[in-house]
Design an enzyme around this catalytic site. Structure first.
Site, PDB file in Angstrom:
ATOM      1  N   HIS A 148      35.040  54.856  94.421  1.00  0.00           N
ATOM      2  CA  HIS A 148      34.421  55.710  93.397  1.00  0.00           C
ATOM      3  C   HIS A 148      35.174  57.031  93.238  1.00  0.00           C
ATOM      4  O   HIS A 148      34.577  58.089  93.011  1.00  0.00           O
ATOM      5  CB  HIS A 148      32.949  55.979  93.718  1.00  0.00           C
ATOM      6  CG  HIS A 148      32.100  54.748  93.774  1.00  0.00           C
ATOM      7  ND1 HIS A 148      31.563  54.155  92.655  1.00  0.00           N
ATOM      8  CD2 HIS A 148      31.724  53.982  94.823  1.00  0.00           C
ATOM      9  CE1 HIS A 148      30.877  53.077  93.012  1.00  0.00           C
ATOM     10  NE2 HIS A 148      30.961  52.950  94.317  1.00  0.00           N
TER      11      HIS A 148
ATOM     12  N   ASN B  27      24.785  51.172  91.265  1.00  0.00           N
ATOM     13  CA  ASN B  27      25.840  50.752  90.342  1.00  0.00           C
ATOM     14  C   ASN B  27      25.242  50.382  88.994  1.00  0.00           C
ATOM     15  O   ASN B  27      24.027  50.455  88.802  1.00  0.00           O
ATOM     16  CB  ASN B  27      26.610  49.547  90.910  1.00  0.00           C
ATOM     17  CG  ASN B  27      27.498  49.902  92.090  1.00  0.00           C
ATOM     18  OD1 ASN B  27      28.143  50.935  92.097  1.00  0.00           O
ATOM     19  ND2 ASN B  27      27.518  49.029  93.084  1.00  0.00           N
TER      20      ASN B  27
END
Length: 487
Positions: free
Chosen positions: A55, A127
């Site tokens: 990320h 997510n």
């Protein structure tokens, strides 16, 4: 198979099982004594500096969560009471790419959400998909290695990705979503967010319910094809960042409907699926969505590095009325995320404005690099003490969680149907969506050895024969599933 060396710990001790965390019973929580799990997660968190291991490329904004439905029968959390408005921070990201990667790449998108409640920070680190590639945190470092660069070529390796996925049938559900049209969102505003894991609600009577968190975009789902994304990347590598920032600046505030699925604690074991399995969804016919509020983003950060790059969100951060579950991936992330922030940002990261709770906090943590806070009561620097220092509060104690079974490394693939929900998803797709799926698989398998491709096609076949046939046709392979022995 040729003789292969025995896998060991860093100290040289041989590893008996590198597939399953040690748990208290097959559905029980992970045990702290699983030193192999802790070593793998701790080592992974220190593999790269200073950007996030995963990320790394992301955008962030502040907003407000407004609760519009009374769910006090499920949770006593202050931020979830009817009419409550709570300041929020949302960091959206790609998973695999480095900080300089393009936004418009086929990838899962991170949806990391913080609520600055009057009882402390509550983080939902999820997510844009309701499931994930693996269900045991012991495999997380291995999976992420396949998404990063090959140690010799320094290039992304399609072979590594498909080799791991084809050897991990639990990944099929997420792989199918990733290769579908939803694997390439047009922007961060046009995707759903999910807590993904199972958490728990605890009400004022001390009763527990299991819960899933959903954030449904009110802008609508919009995705790009590979060709459309390639054209966008050629013109602008920051499409998602630009879209989110500019939409907020012009007052077009992104919004999501906040929904939950709620399961009575006693329902565990009543269905064919394990409700704590991150590779599974809870069917809506079993547990319908309950809309409880709206999340709105309405303020951009003043400084990207200070407020987005240094944001340190972790699923370890919960508040009274919200709890964890025996989800093995969640339990690994409780440790791993907080540990990553201690390494990447520093031991005192929670003193930075973006991470600091809006309510008072009182701890006995001491010293460390970049410490800003002082001790208002210098004599009370340990606990227990006789000098008025902060003390525990038994009223926020969670109800006990009943456990059973022996401490062991239970094979999470035994008796687990990793094909049913993937097949259901495939059969929901339109013909156009299926053709996109097949084309995306073909593009993603470029250069992958035939042995690995055929292994993956066998998984497609078990989900739905038409899935296998369509992918094989797109790949130009004459594949007969019966030629491949079942694992």
């Amino acid at each position: 198979m040729k003789d292969r060396p025995t896998l060991t710990t860093s100290s040289g001790a041989p590893i008996a099982d590198n597939q399953n965390s040690m748990t208290a019973g097959p559905f029980g929580p992970v045990l702290m004594q699983d030193f192999h799990l802790l070593e793998k997660l701790a080592h992974q968190n220190r593999e790269r500096i200073p950007e996030r291991t995963v990320h790394a490329k992301g955008s962030g904004a502040y907003g407000t969560l407004t609760i519009t439905k009374d769910i006090s029968r499920y949770t006593k959390a202050s931020a979830l009471q009817l009419g409550k408005k709570t300041e929020a921070f949302l960091r959206l990201s790609t998973v695999a790419g480095e900080r300089g990667a393009a936004d418009a790449e086929r990838d899962v998108r991170g949806f990391a959400l913080r609520f600055y409640t009057d009882e402390g920070n509550w983080d939902i680190v999820g997510n844009n998909t309701p499931v994930f590639f693996i269900r045991d945190g012991l495999k997380f470092p291995d999976f992420i290695h396949t998404q990063k660069r090959h140690p010799r070529t320094n290039l992304r390796s399609a072979t590594a990705m498909w080799d791991f996925w084809s050897l991990s049938p639990e990944s099929l559900h997420q792989v199918t979503i990733l290769m579908s049209d939803r694997g390439l969102p047009q922007s961060y505003r046009h995707l759903n967010g999910y807590g993904s894991h199972t958490y728990s609600f605890i009400n004022a009577e001390g009763e527990r319910h299991w819960v899933k968190f959903h954030f449904k975009t009110m802008q609508g789902i919009r995705n790009w094809t590979n060709a459309e994304a390639a054209e966008k990347v050629a013109q602008d590598r920051e499409t998602h960042q630009r879209d989110l920032y500019e939409s907020i600046e012009r007052g077009d505030f992104p919004r999501w409907r906040f929904c939950v699925q709620v399961m009575p604690e006693s329902d565990v074991g009543k269905h064919w699926y394990n409700p704590f399995d991150l590779t599974k969804v809870w069917p809506h016919k079993d547990y319908p969505l309950i809309e409880i509020g709206v999340l709105e983003l309405n303020r951009n950060p003043e400084n990207y590095f200070a407020e987005v790059e240094q944001a340190a969100l972790s699923p370890a951060n919960i508040v009274p009325g919200i709890g964890h579950s025996p989800d093995k991936m969640l339990q690994a992330r409780i440790y791993s995320y907080a540990d990553a922030h201690r390494y990447r940002v520093g031991i005192n990261a929670d003193q930075l404005p973006v991470n600091k709770p809006r309510c008072p906090m009182h701890t006995y943590h001491a010293d460390g690099a970049m410490r800003l806070a002082t001790n208002p009561n210098p004599d009370a620097y340990y606990e227990p003490n006789s000098f008025g220092g902060p003390v525990e509060n038994a009223s926020v104690k969670e109800p006990p969680l009943k456990l059973s079974g022996n401490a062991d490394r239970y094979n999470h693939r035994d008796g687990n149907d990793d094909y049913r929900q993937t097949g259901d998803l495939f059969r929901l797709m339109t013909n156009v969506q299926r053709e996109q799926l097949f084309g995306n698989i073909k593009a993603a398998m470029e250069g992958v050895p035939l042995e690995i491709i055929e292994r993956q096609l066998q998984h497609f076949f078990r989900a739905d024969p038409a899935y296998c046939a369509g992918a094989a046709k797109a790949l130009g392979i004459d594949f007969r599933p019966q030629m491949v022995a079942a694992e």
